[in-house]
Write an enzyme that holds these catalytic residues in place. Sequence first.
Site, PDB file in Angstrom:
ATOM      1  N   CYS A 102       0.839  -1.203   0.000  1.00  0.00           N
ATOM      2  CA  CYS A 102       0.000   0.000   0.000  1.00  0.00           C
ATOM      3  C   CYS A 102       0.874   1.253   0.000  1.00  0.00           C
ATOM      4  O   CYS A 102       0.591   2.218  -0.717  1.00  0.00           O
ATOM      5  CB  CYS A 102      -0.927  -0.013   1.208  1.00  0.00           C
ATOM      6  SG  CYS A 102      -1.965   1.455   1.308  1.00  0.00           S
ATOM      7  N   CYS A 199      -5.514  -3.077   6.871  1.00  0.00           N
ATOM      8  CA  CYS A 199      -6.485  -1.980   6.781  1.00  0.00           C
ATOM      9  C   CYS A 199      -7.836  -2.400   6.207  1.00  0.00           C
ATOM     10  O   CYS A 199      -8.874  -1.986   6.702  1.00  0.00           O
ATOM     11  CB  CYS A 199      -5.902  -0.826   5.988  1.00  0.00           C
ATOM     12  SG  CYS A 199      -5.293  -1.300   4.363  1.00  0.00           S
TER      13      CYS A 199
END
Length: 368
Positions: A102, A199
């Site tokens: 990410c 996440c």
Amino acid sequence: MSETAKKVIVGMSGGVDSSVSAWLLQQQGYQVEGLFMKNWEEDDGEEYCTAAADLADAQAVCDKLGIELHTVNFAAEYWDNVFELFLAEYKAGRTPNPDILCNKEIKFKAFLEFAAEDLGADYIATGHYVRRADVDGKSRLLRGLDSNKDQSYFLYTLSHEQIAKSLFPVGELEKPQVRKIAEDLGLVTAKKKDSTGICFIGERKFREFLGRYLPAQPGKIITVDGDEIGEHQGLMYHTLGQRKGLGIGGTKEGTEEPWYVVDKDVENNILIVAQGHEHPRLMSIGLIAQQLHWVDREPFTGTMRCTVKTRYRQTDIPCTVKALDDDRIEVIFDEPVAAVTPGQSAVFYNGEVCLGGGIIEQRLPLPV
């Protein structure tokens, strides 16, 4: 334009670190604006609520600091460049780290490009606990001052050019100081707990989440001696060194010592276990890494002495690194290391400086 009149876009996550980062940059005289990134919208259950709460917190902080908050949706980029790779790695029996992906694909690529091109930013800033130092015209990545919170492990894929365009205000502080600043300012995020886990999964059960995207294939659990002692629900749910969730007790003749995952036979869908957290099958003398990223972007040839981390919360391991070819290295540890896991990242350091790293392709077992 003076350095401090330059425009900085802070990645506002709705957490305390990015909140305080925005305030610190204001104090330093930068022209500060915030950006909230929405990276996930596959379902609108619990994660949707969490994202909505995070956005509300980010907005409240920006209102308090008197700065504008922009929002952007990177869900398509996230799906294509992070999530699909994450699933492919699990399917192949490896254990990837989506936070590293990410940072590579979203926070320091999509965000950096959007901030520069669409918002006219000179810099981006994040709440990561790392520091930057400029040496001989190149930016270097340093560990955060707070060794408990240092996040350089997650940022090793960044190039010196990306680091040169990034600011890390809380990297010079310790976490308790950051919380105190937020409290003194009366920010809503002051007591908000740090986000943990992956996440896009949030507080959900990992097995349940993964099972929605990858069909689980139950298979045998066998010991290092070849005895079948149970059934696993899917290799992807297990990682090397894991002891919880195996659903097996001691064997009749054996000891009561806990069982640990020591290997995965992906081809035959078999989970291999042994007793004791320092079982020889769990130990490695080194590893082979590929998909290398060196912060200075100089090709690595020859050998070097440095330290390595093979997972986030690990003490540095002294090692010798040798180039095998353009994109593969062999790492030999000074002492054997437990639970070196293919798919995870090996990250290299010279003192405070993060040199870069790569993906663990295979571990080198203890000689039998």
